[in-house]
Scaffold this active site. Structure first.
Site, mmCIF file in Angstrom:
data_model
loop_
_atom_site.group_PDB
_atom_site.id
_atom_site.type_symbol
_atom_site.label_atom_id
_atom_site.label_comp_id
_atom_site.label_asym_id
_atom_site.label_seq_id
_atom_site.Cartn_x
_atom_site.Cartn_y
_atom_site.Cartn_z
ATOM 1 N N GLU A 1 84.792 45.029 40.010
ATOM 2 C CA GLU A 1 86.050 44.708 39.505
ATOM 3 C C GLU A 1 87.026 45.589 39.554
ATOM 4 O OE1 GLU A 1 84.635 42.348 35.287
ATOM 5 O OE2 GLU A 1 83.809 44.513 35.582
ATOM 6 N N THR B 1 78.155 38.695 44.770
ATOM 7 C CA THR B 1 78.334 40.120 44.880
ATOM 8 C C THR B 1 77.565 40.755 45.577
ATOM 9 O OG1 THR B 1 77.086 39.751 42.575
ATOM 10 C CG2 THR B 1 79.511 40.168 42.308
ATOM 11 N N ILE C 1 76.272 36.204 42.025
ATOM 12 C CA ILE C 1 77.491 35.306 41.941
ATOM 13 C C ILE C 1 78.336 35.350 43.375
ATOM 14 C CG2 ILE C 1 77.490 35.014 39.511
ATOM 15 C CD1 ILE C 1 79.618 37.375 39.253
ATOM 16 N N ASN D 1 75.906 49.035 49.856
ATOM 17 C CA ASN D 1 75.991 48.180 50.971
ATOM 18 C C ASN D 1 77.565 48.115 51.335
ATOM 19 O OD1 ASN D 1 76.503 45.982 52.530
ATOM 20 N ND2 ASN D 1 74.435 45.195 52.253
ATOM 21 N N GLY E 1 75.460 45.028 37.545
ATOM 22 C CA GLY E 1 74.484 44.493 38.061
ATOM 23 C C GLY E 1 73.532 45.472 39.128
ATOM 24 N N LYS F 1 77.482 53.081 40.944
ATOM 25 C CA LYS F 1 78.302 52.566 39.744
ATOM 26 C C LYS F 1 78.996 51.200 40.341
ATOM 27 C CE LYS F 1 80.958 56.239 39.176
ATOM 28 N NZ LYS F 1 81.910 57.207 38.732
ATOM 29 N N GLY F 2 79.260 50.311 39.357
ATOM 30 C CA GLY F 2 79.628 49.043 39.742
ATOM 31 C C GLY F 2 81.156 48.959 40.571
ATOM 32 N N GLN G 1 83.722 42.870 47.957
ATOM 33 C CA GLN G 1 84.033 42.789 46.484
ATOM 34 C C GLN G 1 85.582 43.450 46.392
ATOM 35 O OE1 GLN G 1 82.404 41.480 43.526
ATOM 36 N NE2 GLN G 1 81.722 40.404 45.373
ATOM 37 N N THR H 1 79.003 44.506 51.449
ATOM 38 C CA THR H 1 79.154 43.728 50.204
ATOM 39 C C THR H 1 80.020 44.294 49.635
ATOM 40 O OG1 THR H 1 77.315 44.898 49.443
ATOM 41 C CG2 THR H 1 76.975 42.508 50.319
#
Length: 738
Positions: A697, A476, A474, A623, A517, A693-694, A630, A626
């Site tokens: 957000e 990300t 999306i 990365n 993701g 980890k994500g 975010q 990216t």
């Protein structure tokens, strides 16, 4: 071959660090970037022009007919005038149509029975025509008679519920407040907000025999295909969803939505492809909103500035019967110490647009308010705001006693303060440039971390590698990160790896939501590559751990061979990653700190953010480019929430007033300052096979608080009701005599 891992224990192998390519972590350009900037990436609403010629000529267009009352029942629907419009094919009323989007990870249809109206703008039918213009004109001419009922439109006075699972407490908070050396008891509010993704929802559907294919803009395809099938009353294997490119989601595209079911129903009825796109105004009225919140925060500290009590009450809203409620206090449970605690969660039942997940549900609003309260408490206690936070970082989860998998908040606060120039902070009103008052602020950042089941298929051939998953991107960076992982593991240049996403005929990816993701799907890709490496190592008669793949050669001990010679036939493996028991006994989160400098105009009340710094820790950064993108996006989200975003409903009739980007104000280039992002070095062995980890957000959590704390440091005004628009600033300035 399949390689399956149930993640029952932490993975401390550090395998990626041992690979020879050095691709992981590098700020690689987006794998699909050229397609996007050249206009060759085809999005949902554009799929109609991409159909093969015979289908393209046959494509029809649909527009949703929507309710003009906030509560009631459709007594009759007169479509005569609509059907008289040239090119109109049908006005479809069908019991399978849905009222609003499904909640994230629902795996079942959203509520059906659109004849019962629960909010203004709810879809009740769909008009289908030869052109979109004809469909829109005809939808306007449909006449509906309602049996109206009294709606609940005031979120402050609406009847409410207290979900049992969202209430908690320990110790005696009231006693702690009375005994405190310093205490704080304040109420704050945040406005309802919209995801406002660049790409509005759209769906194109067609049937081949008894199987439907849907091109749409959705984030969680493996769940969405089950939701679509459930709505249509067919088995999931008879449905396929394609979402290769998505123009932003922010949670608004987590679940299957009304346009998808309408397109599929109309296509089945007319036996031709049907495209149903939402106009921008419809997007604001149908897509999930973030609930407004009313939050009461109570804090008590002892003479040493250590928290002895923490209370966080929240009132949010949603439609009657909806189980989702904004998890405002999700991070309150773990962010700070305090042996006396109380958390109360209240849900008001209103007939307004359905509330659902919007980027960082819970922490986006909950951490922001808690961090504003901590700033107030620091002032009352005579402590530096950073020092107050440092004194109250817990050694373990303060409610469960579980150990943290990692904890970088203190390092983020200290290193960020040094970089930002926190030592130069002055008292409110002491820094001035003409009519502008200057100040700086700080806030902690935290976001809970999840893992999710994911499957990824990797095929290695003489030409390179191909990666396939129903996972989505999306914006990300999923295309890029999966490409990097496979290139790293198999010793290939990035250009030799092709990643294909967004197709439910591919292995089931986790989907994009909850920042799950990269770690989940990346772990699955890692497992698939590890299995291919085992197959290659067997050909060289050595152990996989001894195998080096680099520059097109496979080397094991003293043996070295061209990779192409080992691949007379392609090798395929499917990695299956499943969360197990590993996280059950620990607390996993991402951490950070926000710093902001603002200028406040004492004449107009305008706030200009001059610079922002975010220092973040999220395990291995896969990365850097990216990830930074975010974080910058999240910080910008926080700026919008703090200063301008406000989804306003008319409290008389229930319709959305700020229903386009002219009236729903979001930050533009002129509003966004220089933003710096720095990552702390970290490997979290509980972050799947990648130790990652994500991070999608984390950047929003607390960003708005840093800005509003800076506003107070600049001019002495505390804004407790967001957004901090100029009228509120001026009112505050007048109240303190400036």
């Amino acid at each position: 071959m399949t390689a399956r891992l149930v993640f029952d224990k932490a993975d401390d192998r550090n395998r990626l660090d041992a690979m020879a390519q050095g691709v992981i972590g590098r700020p690689a350009d987006r794998a699909e970037g050229e397609l996007k900037v050249s206009g060759r990436a085809v999005y949902a609403a554009e799929q109609a022009t991409s159909l093969w010629a015979d289908r393209r000529a046959d494509c029809a267009f649909g527009t949703l007919v929507r309710a003009t009352v906030a509560r009631g029942r459709v007594a009759s629907l007169d479509a005569e005038a609509a059907l008289a419009v040239a090119g109109v094919l049908d006005v479809v009323q069908d019991p399978r149509l849905v009222r609003h989007p499904a909640q994230g990870m629902a795996r079942k249809s959203p509520p059906q029975g659109v004849e019962d109206v629960h909010y203004f703008g709810q879809p009740v039918a769909v008009v289908v025509a030869e052109s979109l213009e004809a469909a829109r004109e005809a939808a306007r001419l449909v006449r509906i008679r309602y049996e109206e009922a009294e709606p609940s439109l005031d979120t402050t006075s609406a009847p409410s519920e207290f979900p049992e699972k969202k209430q908690s407490g320990q110790g005696d908070l009231d006693a702690a407040m009375k005994a405190a050396a310093v205490s704080l008891d304040e109420t704050y509010t945040t406005a309802s907000s919209a995801a406002a993704a660049m790409e509005p929802h759209a769906a194109l559907a067609w049937w081949e025999g008894n199987r439907v294919t849907l091109c749409g803009a959705y984030q969680m395809l493996s769940q969405n295909v089950e939701e679509l099938a459930d709505a249509l009353g067919i088995p999931a294997e008879r449905a396929r969803i394609l979402s290769p490119f998505i123009g932003g989601g922010f949670g608004s595209k987590l679940g299957i939505a009304p346009e998808a079911v309408a397109a599929a129903v109309a296509a089945e009825r007319l036996q031709r492809p049907v495209l149903v796109p939402l106009a921008r105004q419809q997007e604001f009225e149908i897509a999930h909103r973030r609930s407004e919140t009313e939050q009461r925060v109570r804090l008590a500290v002892d003479p040493d500035g250590r928290l002895t009590g923490l209370g966080h009450d929240a009132r949010v809203s949603n439609l009657p019967g909806e189980t989702f409620s904004e998890p405002v206090q999700q991070a309150t449970h773990l962010l700070y110490r305090g042996e006396n605690r109380s958390i109360r969660h209240e849900v008001a039942r209103v007939n307004l647009t359905c509330a659902g997940s919007v980027r960082a549900p819970g922490e986006a609003v909950g951490v922001t308010i808690l961090e504003m309260a901590m700033d107030e408490l620091a002032e009352k206690a005579g402590l530096d705001p950073i020092e107050l936070r440092l004194r109250n970082i817990p050694d373990e989860d303060p409610e469960t006693g579980k150990p943290f998998t990692s904890h970088k908040l203190a390092e983020a606060l200290r290193s960020g303060a040094a970089q930002f120039g926190w030592a130069d902070r002055r008292n409110p009103g002491e820094r001035r440039e003409g009519e502008w008052l200057l100040g700086i602020g700080v806030a902690s950042a935290v976001r809970v971390n999840f893992l999710h089941k994911a499957r990824v298929r990797v095929t290695l051939s003489k030409e390179g590698a191909q990666v396939e998953s129903s996972m989505t991107d999306i914006g990300t960076g999923t295309y890029t990160i999966l490409t990097q992982i496979v290139a790293e593991m198999l010793g290939l240049p990035l250009g030799s790896v092709e990643t294909r996403l967004g197709d439910t005929d591919f292995p089931e990816g986790s989907g994009s939501g909850g920042s799950i993701g990269a770690a989940s799907n990346g772990s699955a890709a890692f497992l698939a590559c590890e299995e291919i490496r085992r197959q290659l190592a067997a050909k060289l008669d050595c152990d996989e751990s001894e195998l080096t793949l680099k520059d097109g050669r496979a080397t094991c001990g003293n043996r070295s061979q061209e990779l192409s010679e080992l691949l007379p036939e392609p090798l395929t493996a499917e990695g299956i990653f499943e969360p197990g028991k590993a996280l059950s006994g620990v607390r996993s989160s991402t951490w950070g700190a926000h710093f902001a400098e603002v200028a406040v105009n004492e004449v107009t009340g305008e706030v200009r953010v001059r610079r922002m710094l975010g220092v973040f820790a999220a395990g291995r950064i896969l990365n850097e480019k990216t990830a930074r993108s975010q974080c910058i996006g999240g910080m910008t989200f926080g700026l919008g929430m703090a200063l301008m975003e406000d989804l306003v409903h008319d409290r008389r009739f229930g319709h959305v007033v700020t229903r386009d980007l002219a009236n729903y104000h979001i930050p533009t280039h002129a509003d966004v300052p220089a933003q710096e992002v720095r990552f702390l070095e970290e490997r979290d062995i509980y972050g799947g096979t990648l130790q990652a980890k994500g991070i999608g957000e984390l950047g929003i959590c607390g960003a708005g608080a840093a800005i509003l704390n800076a506003v107070h440091n600049a001019c002495g005004v505390r804004i407790r009701h967001l957004p901090a628009t100029p009228d509120k600033i001026l009112e505050g300035l007048c109240a303190i005599g400036r």
